[in-house]
Design an enzyme around this catalytic site. Structure first.
Site, PDB file in Angstrom:
ATOM      1  N   GLU A 124     -53.706  26.880  41.112  1.00 38.00           N
ATOM      2  CA  GLU A 124     -54.762  27.512  40.328  1.00 38.00           C
ATOM      3  C   GLU A 124     -55.148  28.848  40.961  1.00 38.00           C
ATOM      4  O   GLU A 124     -55.514  29.803  40.270  1.00 38.00           O
ATOM      5  CB  GLU A 124     -55.987  26.603  40.228  1.00 38.00           C
ATOM      6  CG  GLU A 124     -57.004  27.087  39.218  1.00 38.00           C
ATOM      7  CD  GLU A 124     -58.066  26.041  38.963  1.00 38.00           C
ATOM      8  OE1 GLU A 124     -58.051  25.437  37.883  1.00 38.00           O
ATOM      9  OE2 GLU A 124     -58.900  25.813  39.859  1.00 38.00           O
ATOM     10  N   ASP A 146     -50.038  29.423  27.719  1.00 39.90           N
ATOM     11  CA  ASP A 146     -50.188  30.812  28.156  1.00 39.90           C
ATOM     12  C   ASP A 146     -51.128  31.592  27.227  1.00 39.90           C
ATOM     13  O   ASP A 146     -50.993  31.532  26.003  1.00 39.90           O
ATOM     14  CB  ASP A 146     -48.822  31.503  28.200  1.00 39.90           C
ATOM     15  CG  ASP A 146     -48.888  32.864  28.880  1.00 39.90           C
ATOM     16  OD1 ASP A 146     -49.691  33.027  29.818  1.00 39.90           O
ATOM     17  OD2 ASP A 146     -48.130  33.760  28.469  1.00 39.90           O
ATOM     18  N   HIS A 147     -52.083  32.294  27.852  1.00 38.21           N
ATOM     19  CA  HIS A 147     -53.080  33.094  27.132  1.00 38.21           C
ATOM     20  C   HIS A 147     -53.939  32.261  26.180  1.00 38.21           C
ATOM     21  O   HIS A 147     -54.404  32.766  25.147  1.00 38.21           O
ATOM     22  CB  HIS A 147     -52.430  34.284  26.409  1.00 38.21           C
ATOM     23  CG  HIS A 147     -52.037  35.375  27.356  1.00 38.21           C
ATOM     24  ND1 HIS A 147     -50.930  35.288  28.166  1.00 38.21           N
ATOM     25  CD2 HIS A 147     -52.633  36.545  27.662  1.00 38.21           C
ATOM     26  CE1 HIS A 147     -50.853  36.372  28.910  1.00 38.21           C
ATOM     27  NE2 HIS A 147     -51.877  37.154  28.640  1.00 38.21           N
ATOM     28  N   HIS A 166     -57.557  32.064  35.054  1.00 42.09           N
ATOM     29  CA  HIS A 166     -56.735  31.893  36.263  1.00 42.09           C
ATOM     30  C   HIS A 166     -55.306  32.313  35.959  1.00 42.09           C
ATOM     31  O   HIS A 166     -54.838  32.195  34.831  1.00 42.09           O
ATOM     32  CB  HIS A 166     -56.702  30.430  36.714  1.00 42.09           C
ATOM     33  CG  HIS A 166     -58.001  29.950  37.262  1.00 42.09           C
ATOM     34  ND1 HIS A 166     -58.446  30.257  38.520  1.00 42.09           N
ATOM     35  CD2 HIS A 166     -58.958  29.177  36.704  1.00 42.09           C
ATOM     36  CE1 HIS A 166     -59.616  29.687  38.727  1.00 42.09           C
ATOM     37  NE2 HIS A 166     -59.966  29.020  37.635  1.00 42.09           N
ATOM     38  N   HIS A 210     -63.706  31.542  32.241  1.00 35.42           N
ATOM     39  CA  HIS A 210     -63.097  32.449  33.214  1.00 35.42           C
ATOM     40  C   HIS A 210     -61.611  32.103  33.271  1.00 35.42           C
ATOM     41  O   HIS A 210     -61.203  31.031  32.841  1.00 35.42           O
ATOM     42  CB  HIS A 210     -63.749  32.297  34.597  1.00 35.42           C
ATOM     43  CG  HIS A 210     -63.538  30.944  35.196  1.00 35.42           C
ATOM     44  ND1 HIS A 210     -64.312  29.860  34.874  1.00 35.42           N
ATOM     45  CD2 HIS A 210     -62.601  30.489  36.058  1.00 35.42           C
ATOM     46  CE1 HIS A 210     -63.883  28.802  35.529  1.00 35.42           C
ATOM     47  NE2 HIS A 210     -62.837  29.135  36.254  1.00 35.42           N
ATOM     48  N   HIS A 255     -60.636  28.733  31.200  1.00 35.28           N
ATOM     49  CA  HIS A 255     -61.236  27.407  31.079  1.00 35.28           C
ATOM     50  C   HIS A 255     -62.706  27.433  31.513  1.00 35.28           C
ATOM     51  O   HIS A 255     -63.205  28.429  32.037  1.00 35.28           O
ATOM     52  CB  HIS A 255     -60.449  26.345  31.870  1.00 35.28           C
ATOM     53  CG  HIS A 255     -60.582  26.421  33.349  1.00 35.28           C
ATOM     54  ND1 HIS A 255     -60.094  25.442  34.197  1.00 35.28           N
ATOM     55  CD2 HIS A 255     -61.142  27.350  34.168  1.00 35.28           C
ATOM     56  CE1 HIS A 255     -60.355  25.764  35.443  1.00 35.28           C
ATOM     57  NE2 HIS A 255     -60.977  26.906  35.462  1.00 35.28           N
ATOM     58  N   CYS A 305     -67.549  27.719  37.937  1.00 39.92           N
ATOM     59  CA  CYS A 305     -66.576  27.213  36.956  1.00 39.92           C
ATOM     60  C   CYS A 305     -67.245  26.689  35.703  1.00 39.92           C
ATOM     61  O   CYS A 305     -66.591  26.441  34.690  1.00 39.92           O
ATOM     62  CB  CYS A 305     -65.710  26.126  37.585  1.00 39.92           C
ATOM     63  SG  CYS A 305     -64.603  26.788  38.822  1.00 39.92           S
TER      64      CYS A 305
HETATM   65 NI    NI Z   1     -61.592  27.872  37.200  1.00 40.07          NI
END
Ligand code: NI
Length: 136
Positions: A125, A80-81, A42, A40, A15, A34
């Protein structure tokens, strides 16, 4: 007598946190790393908590297999992914913070759960940063 059952799940997603109405400096000031325009990732950990009466016939609040499949279909298969900003419609105009992701997940699961059951989601997160939402 109400009992809460919990199911853990996991997904990886990318995100970027930013407000498109602000310039880069303002976004950096508020969102720091961020706001990286290259995104990036998580490793999200989700705890889904369902509260209800124990069914006297089965002894279950909810069949864990049913809950597991619901989380797979509504959360894992959809997030996911994925790049949350680019690939998940709920975040096209919603910043994909942990808070907002938790609300989106709760709404998806709530729609599919028996109304007599209460639902709370806990979304990690990072191992130290997590949020909870129960529809209030
Ligand atoms: Ni983040």
């Amino acid at each position: 007598m109400k009992v809460t059952v919990h199911r853990k799940a996991h997904f990886n997603a990318a995100h970027r946190l930013y407000n498109k109405n602000w310039n880069m400096d303002k976004n950096d000031e508020v969102f720091g790393k961020c706001n990286n325009p290259h995104y990036h990732g998580h490793n999200y950990e989700l705890v889904t908590s369902v509260t209800g009466e124990i069914d006297p016939v089965t002894g279950y609040v909810i069949d864990m297999k049913v809950l597991k499949d619901l989380i797979k279909e509504e959360v894992e298969d959809k997030l996911d992914h994925k790049n949350l900003n680019e690939q998940v419609k709920e975040f096209q105009n919603l910043n994909p913070t942990a808070e907002n992701i938790a609300v989106v997940i709760w709404n998806k699961l709530r729609n599919k759960l028996d109304q007599k059951l209460d639902l709370e989601v806990t979304l990690y997160e990072t191992p130290r940063n997590f949020v909870t939402y129960k529809g209030e």
